[in-house]
Motif scaffolding. Sequence first.
Motif, PDB file in Angstrom:
ATOM      1  N   ASP A  99      -8.223   9.448  -5.591  1.00 35.89           N
ATOM      2  CA  ASP A  99      -9.286   8.733  -4.881  1.00 35.89           C
ATOM      3  C   ASP A  99      -8.902   7.279  -4.634  1.00 35.89           C
ATOM      4  OD1 ASP A  99     -10.840  10.981  -4.717  1.00 35.89           O
ATOM      5  OD2 ASP A  99     -12.028  10.524  -6.501  1.00 35.89           O
ATOM      6  N   ALA A 100      -8.206   6.664  -5.605  1.00 32.65           N
ATOM      7  CA  ALA A 100      -7.760   5.275  -5.424  1.00 32.65           C
ATOM      8  C   ALA A 100      -6.743   5.189  -4.292  1.00 32.65           C
ATOM      9  CB  ALA A 100      -7.160   4.747  -6.724  1.00 32.65           C
ATOM     10  N   PRO A 103      -6.729   6.437   3.694  1.00 37.00           N
ATOM     11  CA  PRO A 103      -7.537   7.661   3.725  1.00 37.00           C
ATOM     12  C   PRO A 103      -6.790   8.940   4.086  1.00 37.00           C
ATOM     13  CG  PRO A 103      -8.731   5.852   4.716  1.00 37.00           C
ATOM     14  CD  PRO A 103      -7.342   5.348   4.477  1.00 37.00           C
ATOM     15  N   CYS A 136       0.197   3.872  -2.932  1.00 39.80           N
ATOM     16  CA  CYS A 136      -0.385   5.202  -2.700  1.00 39.80           C
ATOM     17  C   CYS A 136       0.533   6.325  -3.184  1.00 39.80           C
ATOM     18  CB  CYS A 136      -0.703   5.379  -1.220  1.00 39.80           C
ATOM     19  SG  CYS A 136      -2.033   4.311  -0.626  1.00 39.80           S
ATOM     20  N   ALA A 176      -8.522   5.674  -1.030  1.00 37.31           N
ATOM     21  CA  ALA A 176      -9.317   4.489  -0.676  1.00 37.31           C
ATOM     22  C   ALA A 176      -8.438   3.464   0.024  1.00 37.31           C
ATOM     23  CB  ALA A 176      -9.948   3.890  -1.926  1.00 37.31           C
ATOM     24  N   ALA A 177      -7.179   3.392  -0.423  1.00 37.00           N
ATOM     25  CA  ALA A 177      -6.243   2.450   0.197  1.00 37.00           C
ATOM     26  C   ALA A 177      -5.713   2.979   1.533  1.00 37.00           C
ATOM     27  CB  ALA A 177      -5.078   2.163  -0.755  1.00 37.00           C
ATOM     28  N   ARG A 211       0.814  -1.217   0.000  1.00 36.31           N
ATOM     29  CA  ARG A 211       0.000   0.000   0.000  1.00 36.31           C
ATOM     30  C   ARG A 211       0.852   1.274   0.000  1.00 36.31           C
ATOM     31  NH1 ARG A 211      -4.632   0.327   4.230  1.00 36.31           N
ATOM     32  NH2 ARG A 211      -2.953  -0.234   5.677  1.00 36.31           N
TER      33      ARG A 211
END
Length: 543
Positions: free
Chosen positions: A78-79, A85, A54, A82-83, A50
């Motif tokens: 946004d992706a 916040p 990100c 989502a991973a 992640r």
Amino acid sequence: MAGIQDGGLDNDTLQHLRSRATELLFKEDWREYVAVCSRIIDAASSGDDRRVLCSTLAHRADARARLGDAAGGLADCDAALAAKPAHPGALLSKGALLRGLGRYAAAADCFRAAALASGGSGAAEETRELTEQCRRLEAQARSGAVDLSEWVLAGFAGKFPDLAEYVGPVEVRRSPHGGRGLFAVKNVEAGATLIIAKAAAIGRGVIPDAADSEEKMFVWKDFVGKVLEAAEKCPKTAALIYTLSTGEERQDELVVPDMAIFRNETEIDILSDGISASRAMGTQEAVHVDRILKVLDVNCLTEDAPAADVLGNNGVVNCGVGLWVLPSFINHSCHPNARRTHIGDHAIVHASRDIKAGEEITFPYFDVLVPVSKRREAAKAWGFECKCDRCRFEAEDSILRQEILKSENDLASGGDTGAVVVRLEEKMRKSVLKERQKAFLRASFWSAYSSLYDSDKLVRKWGRRVPSEALVAESVADAVGGNESVLKAMLRGSRDGNGCGNRLEVEDKVVRIGRATYGKLVKRHAMRDLFRLTLDATNKINI
């Protein structure tokens, strides 16, 4: 850094891609940079890393923003969020994208969240400043209120002020004179801001010889290339350009665009054909090059136009041409009610005199401080016939037309300027003209009045038989709105207060013409510095 496993990339491959991405970043090869980031993202997604996912999504969002793909950049942000916040990089990237789209409140929320996620670091302080900047821009986008006092008082030092796009109480309608025009939807007082528009593109250059057509063509070609690039990058920009006339349509074929396309008020901008910007960006069509070239031929604005002032270029650039879409809907009039100020890439259009609700907004395309015959020649060169109230008044009265022609001929043959002005004033008194009609004629022979007031010899000879310089300047301002040469005359002529009233009345008249010329860009105490651009320090008065 731990390697990406389970279908991802090994450490060596990942390191190679990251090195390649860094190399492309320095080269500003954004398309290839996006491709490399995509490979890293695919690997990070399959490997469930992640942190790498990100940060790389945030980097790809920045690159997509450079390419004009705002929708793709927002999707990447946004992706990433989502991973994770509270990922600072993704929040900063999203904030920058939203700010570029004019969604300042949403951008401020992102920057504020990024500051909280960054803790007490220096980056947090920077994001707090960005938050405050967006709050200021949001207020400006809603009210149109601009205060450049500090920048003006600092002598235009530093970078251009941050400006938000603003659409005031105006809308595009069909014009009674044919085609379309921009109209006020409520009463507007002189100096009030009507539009703040950012250019789709600008071409600028320094041309030592104003007659050098080759240098001007170089600036034009550079400008056209920038417009085409902007349209290719951003479908919304292309859609805005397509709302403008090519000059070949029939008047009844021109569609009146929905004003929503010029505003940044909704989460999804609605284009003229009803397709959302985000959808259009996903199905982008090739730009219509021929159509855009025709649009540019009839809709470009120059920064050195009679109705324009340029602040902050410090006299370096003397040739600037740009496309400001909404201001391009403004038609010409020899009795204009609007004026614009260019600051960086933005054009600020303000009312140069009071405008009534339903009145068409106009500014001059050429010098209107000349007689009607010269204005008609200029209008013909632009491809139209001006039918404003001033042109009709000066052309339809046969006796008056003869007097105007005689005055023109006398001036052209080197006659006594003072005698021409005196005869014109006497003719106006005998004809019992209205004050507005007198203003029209004085504006048409402004060069004669200016020559008289500029000459001590002529003032001594004819001064007792003509109105004061300040009174004439005030009258001409009623005909043409704000104008730097008229403001100069008002400043110079109001020093003795002759014909102007008491000191407070003089001050009010000077400020009123100053507002009509420059708009409400600065507070009263800073107007002196703007006046210094118009009048030499030895001649200025204290406000």
